[in-house]
Design an enzyme around this catalytic site. Structure first.
Site, PDB file in Angstrom:
ATOM      1  N   GLY A  14      -5.493  15.750  44.251  1.00 40.18           N
ATOM      2  CA  GLY A  14      -4.903  16.735  45.160  1.00 40.18           C
ATOM      3  C   GLY A  14      -5.150  18.160  44.720  1.00 40.18           C
ATOM      4  O   GLY A  14      -4.211  18.947  44.600  1.00 40.18           O
ATOM      5  N   SER A  15      -6.426  18.493  44.512  1.00 43.63           N
ATOM      6  CA  SER A  15      -6.743  19.784  43.872  1.00 43.63           C
ATOM      7  C   SER A  15      -7.502  20.756  44.760  1.00 43.63           C
ATOM      8  O   SER A  15      -8.238  21.602  44.274  1.00 43.63           O
ATOM      9  CB  SER A  15      -7.540  19.539  42.584  1.00 43.63           C
ATOM     10  OG  SER A  15      -8.604  18.632  42.782  1.00 43.63           O
ATOM     11  N   THR A  16      -7.298  20.657  46.078  1.00 44.03           N
ATOM     12  CA  THR A  16      -7.998  21.583  46.969  1.00 44.03           C
ATOM     13  C   THR A  16      -7.177  22.828  47.291  1.00 44.03           C
ATOM     14  O   THR A  16      -7.676  23.736  47.960  1.00 44.03           O
ATOM     15  CB  THR A  16      -8.382  20.881  48.288  1.00 44.03           C
ATOM     16  OG1 THR A  16      -7.198  20.366  48.901  1.00 44.03           O
ATOM     17  CG2 THR A  16      -9.375  19.749  48.042  1.00 44.03           C
ATOM     18  N   GLY A  18      -3.233  25.197  46.078  1.00 48.97           N
ATOM     19  CA  GLY A  18      -1.985  25.303  45.335  1.00 48.97           C
ATOM     20  C   GLY A  18      -2.112  25.041  43.849  1.00 48.97           C
ATOM     21  O   GLY A  18      -3.068  25.469  43.191  1.00 48.97           O
ATOM     22  N   ILE A  19      -1.133  24.319  43.300  1.00 48.48           N
ATOM     23  CA  ILE A  19      -1.103  24.045  41.867  1.00 48.48           C
ATOM     24  C   ILE A  19      -2.334  23.271  41.428  1.00 48.48           C
ATOM     25  O   ILE A  19      -2.924  23.550  40.384  1.00 48.48           O
ATOM     26  CB  ILE A  19       0.195  23.281  41.504  1.00 48.48           C
ATOM     27  CG1 ILE A  19       1.418  24.177  41.707  1.00 48.48           C
ATOM     28  CG2 ILE A  19       0.138  22.789  40.054  1.00 48.48           C
ATOM     29  CD1 ILE A  19       2.748  23.458  41.525  1.00 48.48           C
ATOM     30  N   GLY A  20      -2.739  22.296  42.210  1.00 46.86           N
ATOM     31  CA  GLY A  20      -3.904  21.490  41.847  1.00 46.86           C
ATOM     32  C   GLY A  20      -5.166  22.311  41.727  1.00 46.86           C
ATOM     33  O   GLY A  20      -5.948  22.141  40.779  1.00 46.86           O
ATOM     34  N   SER A 141       8.516  17.847  38.667  1.00 46.63           N
ATOM     35  CA  SER A 141       9.215  19.006  39.226  1.00 46.63           C
ATOM     36  C   SER A 141      10.601  19.104  38.615  1.00 46.63           C
ATOM     37  O   SER A 141      11.168  18.092  38.157  1.00 46.63           O
ATOM     38  CB  SER A 141       9.351  18.853  40.743  1.00 46.63           C
ATOM     39  OG  SER A 141      10.237  19.800  41.298  1.00 46.63           O
ATOM     40  N   TYR A 154      12.193  13.054  47.818  1.00 50.62           N
ATOM     41  CA  TYR A 154      11.227  13.781  46.993  1.00 50.62           C
ATOM     42  C   TYR A 154      11.726  13.856  45.550  1.00 50.62           C
ATOM     43  O   TYR A 154      10.995  13.557  44.605  1.00 50.62           O
ATOM     44  CB  TYR A 154      11.019  15.183  47.558  1.00 50.62           C
ATOM     45  CG  TYR A 154      10.235  16.114  46.662  1.00 50.62           C
ATOM     46  CD1 TYR A 154       8.847  16.028  46.605  1.00 50.62           C
ATOM     47  CD2 TYR A 154      10.875  17.082  45.876  1.00 50.62           C
ATOM     48  CE1 TYR A 154       8.120  16.881  45.779  1.00 50.62           C
ATOM     49  CE2 TYR A 154      10.154  17.934  45.059  1.00 50.62           C
ATOM     50  CZ  TYR A 154       8.777  17.829  45.015  1.00 50.62           C
ATOM     51  OH  TYR A 154       8.056  18.668  44.189  1.00 50.62           O
TER      52      TYR A 154
END
Length: 264
Positions: A14-16, A18-20, A141, A154
């Site tokens: 999930g690195s496209t 934000g944090i990723g 988180s 979540y």
């Protein structure tokens, strides 16, 4: 500081954005070969273009696929059979009152937030043990400690990630493989940007006002009193991925802006 990541192979799920994406950039900057992942080829290509624009010469690969599904993970494992560093960053969130969260919502968020990391870690851990070096991180988180009333499901998945990381770490005793979880606070990721924009439209106020109200009413314990920047999370992640972090294993490391009122 040289984090000694040159030629290490790192997969960031999930690195496209934000944090990723910030983690991928930080690892690439330190010389790692980074595999960028997103659900669509379009998103992956856009992320690679952005990263190469910032860091010409960076060693980057892109693998598209939904790692929140068993089939998506299997495709990834075929394309990338071994890595030195695995950052389980893929995650989803959606604000709902507890009584409105359906069974389908619970199963769906567990598949993405928990099972993606279970499946990837289960595979890559074997190669790390054989090599006697590796890093597995779960981007959890502060919500895993302070379950948010507006999205209980979540928070529960984030608690599960912390427990999962600790459990896997128990099996690395006496090796040079470490497994840890990272606990960011509220962060200005792509999803949060959309959340703020929606609230701004609904309330008829600007985004800055929404942010101030959020920290005043929803996260009053935050010492930053603002959303963290993704690169602030990525800086800690890069260190924990490095050989220099060899003394850290089985830990839940907070980079939460002081939102958790605790001294340990």
């Amino acid at each position: 500081m040289d984090l000694e990541l040159k030629d290490k192979v790192a997969l960031v799920s999930g690195s496209t954005a934000g944090i990723g994406l910030a983690i991928a950039e930080a690892l690439a900057q330190e010389g790692a070969e980074v595999i960028v992942n997103g659900r669509t080829q379009e998103r992956v290509d856009a992320a690679l273009k952005e990263l190469r624009g910032k860091q010409p010469g960076a060693k980057l690969r892109g693998v598209a696929g939904d790692l929140g599904t068993r089939d998506g993970v299997n495709r990834m494992l075929k394309e990338v059979p071994r890595v030195d560093i695995l950052v389980n960053n893929l995650g989803a969130f959606a604000p709902h009152a507890f009584e409105e969260i359906t069974d389908e919502d619970w199963f769906s968020i567990f598949e993405v937030n928990v099972m993606s990391g279970v499946r990837l870690s289960r595979h890559y851990l074997k190669g790390m043990r054989e090599k006697n070096w590796g890093r597995i991180l779960f981007i959890s988180s502060e919500s895993g400690i302070q379950i948010p009333v507006e999205m209980v499901h979540y928070g529960v998945t984030k608690t599960a990630q912390i427990a999962l990381a600790r459990g896997i770490a128990e099996g690395t005793m006496g090796t040079n493989v470490t497994v840890n979880s990272i606990l960011p606070g509220p962060t200005r990721s792509e999803g949060v940007e959309g959340f703020l924009a929606n609230l701004s439209r609904q309330q008829g106020v600007d985004v800055a006002t929404v942010e101030r109200d959020f920290f005043k009413n929803a996260r009053p314990s935050s010492l930053l009193q603002r959303f963290e920047r993704p690169e602030e999370i990525a800086a800690l992640v890069a260190f924990v991925c490095s050989p220099k972090s060899s003394g850290i294993n089985g830990a839940a490391l907070r980079v939460d802006g002081g939102v958790v009122r605790a001294i340990a």
